[in-house]
Design an enzyme around this catalytic site. Structure first.
Site, PDB file in Angstrom:
ATOM      1  N   THR A  20      -8.655   7.395  -5.577  1.00 20.45           N
ATOM      2  CA  THR A  20      -8.242   8.740  -5.157  1.00 20.45           C
ATOM      3  C   THR A  20      -9.340   9.774  -5.367  1.00 20.45           C
ATOM      4  O   THR A  20      -9.465  10.734  -4.599  1.00 20.45           O
ATOM      5  CB  THR A  20      -6.966   9.148  -5.935  1.00 20.45           C
ATOM      6  OG1 THR A  20      -5.937   8.222  -5.608  1.00 20.45           O
ATOM      7  CG2 THR A  20      -6.513  10.547  -5.594  1.00 20.45           C
ATOM      8  N   SER A  61      -7.583   0.783  -5.260  1.00 19.81           N
ATOM      9  CA  SER A  61      -7.379  -0.302  -6.235  1.00 19.81           C
ATOM     10  C   SER A  61      -6.778  -1.544  -5.601  1.00 19.81           C
ATOM     11  O   SER A  61      -7.190  -2.674  -5.898  1.00 19.81           O
ATOM     12  CB  SER A  61      -6.441   0.169  -7.350  1.00 19.81           C
ATOM     13  OG  SER A  61      -7.023   1.169  -8.124  1.00 19.81           O
ATOM     14  N   THR A  92      -7.208   4.626  -9.948  1.00 21.42           N
ATOM     15  CA  THR A  92      -6.519   4.591 -11.247  1.00 21.42           C
ATOM     16  C   THR A  92      -5.511   3.446 -11.352  1.00 21.42           C
ATOM     17  O   THR A  92      -5.166   3.035 -12.456  1.00 21.42           O
ATOM     18  CB  THR A  92      -5.778   5.917 -11.503  1.00 21.42           C
ATOM     19  OG1 THR A  92      -4.868   6.159 -10.432  1.00 21.42           O
ATOM     20  CG2 THR A  92      -6.744   7.078 -11.635  1.00 21.42           C
TER      21      THR A  92
HETATM   22  N1  ASP Z   1      -3.535   6.217  -6.896  1.00 21.94           N
HETATM   23  C1  ASP Z   1      -4.760   5.557  -6.991  1.00 21.94           C
HETATM   24  C2  ASP Z   1      -5.857   6.408  -7.631  1.00 21.94           C
HETATM   25  O1  ASP Z   1      -5.498   7.275  -8.364  1.00 21.94           O
HETATM   26  C3  ASP Z   1      -5.230   4.857  -5.806  1.00 21.94           C
HETATM   27  C4  ASP Z   1      -6.099   3.768  -6.276  1.00 21.94           C
HETATM   28  O2  ASP Z   1      -5.925   3.307  -7.390  1.00 21.94           O
HETATM   29  O3  ASP Z   1      -7.014   3.407  -5.546  1.00 21.94           O
HETATM   30  O4  ASP Z   1      -7.023   6.248  -7.448  1.00 21.94           O
END
Ligand code: ASP
Length: 330
Positions: A20, A61, A92
């Site tokens: 993100t 992710s 995350t």
């Molecule tokens: N919600 C996730 C982030 O905060 C998306 C991911 O992990 O790519 O990055």
């Protein structure tokens, strides 16, 4: 006017992997910003002496493979071996797993710091820039040297072995249920008030092994365990109730499997340990410890899986795997 050096002498390299923090757009966000774009959004960092940035990949992710994760970790470890502090920007959702893998292979003094963001780069109150600033100050800090891999998020410093994403949308999305944060970042300074012992590093060539996590629940009849074992895994991470308890028939099933493949047992509560001698009923922790199952009450199931993948890929026997996890049976 010459640009000021980083607070401490250590050079810092930002390695961008996606998430993100690199995404733009409010609805339907996708990764768009590369490492240069992340740095350009921070005028006080851009052009700073001793800072470099590189894009390794730009993935959410859920798109990362085990191979991607090892590539990220080796790039970070190789920079750290040259004395460079490293910041990895990462999604995350699985940050804790890549950070754990990185800690397993990290064998140098320089800090490696993972960070990310909850809000996209174009959202009001985007948290990515502040998290990068904090992470850079920790990666540059001599106080963080020798600590292994850290997660810096929402102004807090966590150790990779303890950090979990515990909130999907809060700006303080990570916590360390076992230990609490090891420190915090304020006014660009890292204050660290506790440390986690380092483990002997492993150096796997790849981590493409099959390790599944099998939780347990009240009234578990073993059907999930049997299904997992019928897929012929290289190892299994199993949930136990409370402080290491299982239904007796389920313990028997896992104990039998533990003669052939490594079976790692975590505690279902987020905090605690596998006890050694409190309970004596069938399937209690004393029975579990009489088997070949390896208790790792200190780690989350996802962290234990990553470490087991690295142990298997490094060719460790079941007894050597028990030794590798010995500090995680806290
Ligand atoms: N919600 C996730 C982030 O905060 C998306 C991911 O992990 O790519 O990055």
């Amino acid at each position: 006017m010459s640009t000021p050096a980083l607070p401490d002498a250590r050079r810092v390299r930002i390695l961008a992997a996606g998430g993100t923090i690199a995404m733009t757009g409010q609805a339907g966000a996708t990764p768009q910003l590369d490492a240069a774009g992340l740095v350009a959004a921070l005028p006080s960092l851009a052009g700073r002496a001793g800072l470099s940035a590189e894009t390794l990949m730009n993935k959410p992710s859920a798109h990362l493979t085990l191979g991607d994760m090892l590539l990220i970790c080796k790039a970070a470890r190789d920079a750290a071996r040259r004395g460079i502090g490293v910041v990895v920007t990462h999604g995350t959702d699985t940050l804790e797993e890549t950070a754990m893998l990185c800690d397993v292979i990290h064998d140098a003094e320089a800090p490696i710091v993972f960070t990310g963001a909850i809000r996209t780069a174009t959202a009001a109150g985007a948290d990515g820039p502040a998290n990068i600033m904090d992470a850079v100050s920790v990666a540059a800090s001599e106080h963080a040297a020798g600590m292994g891999v850290l997660v810096v998020f929402g102004g807090e410093i966590h150790h990779a072995r303890c950090a979990r994403k515990t909130d999907t949308t809060s700006l303080v999305a990570f916590s360390s249920p076992q230990t609490g944060p090891l420190g915090r970042v304020t006014e660009g300074h890292a204050s660290i008030w506790s440390r986690v012992p380092r483990n002997p590093p492993l150096d796997p060539h790849d981590i493409d092994r099959r390790v599944v996590i099998v939780p347990t629940t009240a009234g578990d009849d073993g059907s999930l365990a049997r299904a997992a074992l019928s897929a012929d895994p290289d190892g299994v991470v199993i949930g136990t109730l409370g402080a290491g308890h299982l239904a007796p028939a389920l313990l028997e099933l896992w104990a039998e499997a533990a003669q052939r493949i490594p079976i790692i047992a975590y505690c279902r509560p987020e905090r605690g340990v596998v006890l050694t001698g409190t309970y004596g009923y069938a399937g209690s922790e004393q029975d579990l410890r009489d088997t070949n199952i390896i208790p790792v009450g200190f780690l989350s199931p996802q962290a234990a899986r990553i470490k087991l993948l690295a142990c298997l890929a490094s060719g460790l026997s079941i007894e050597e795997t028990r030794w590798a996890f010995s500090q995680d049976d806290g």
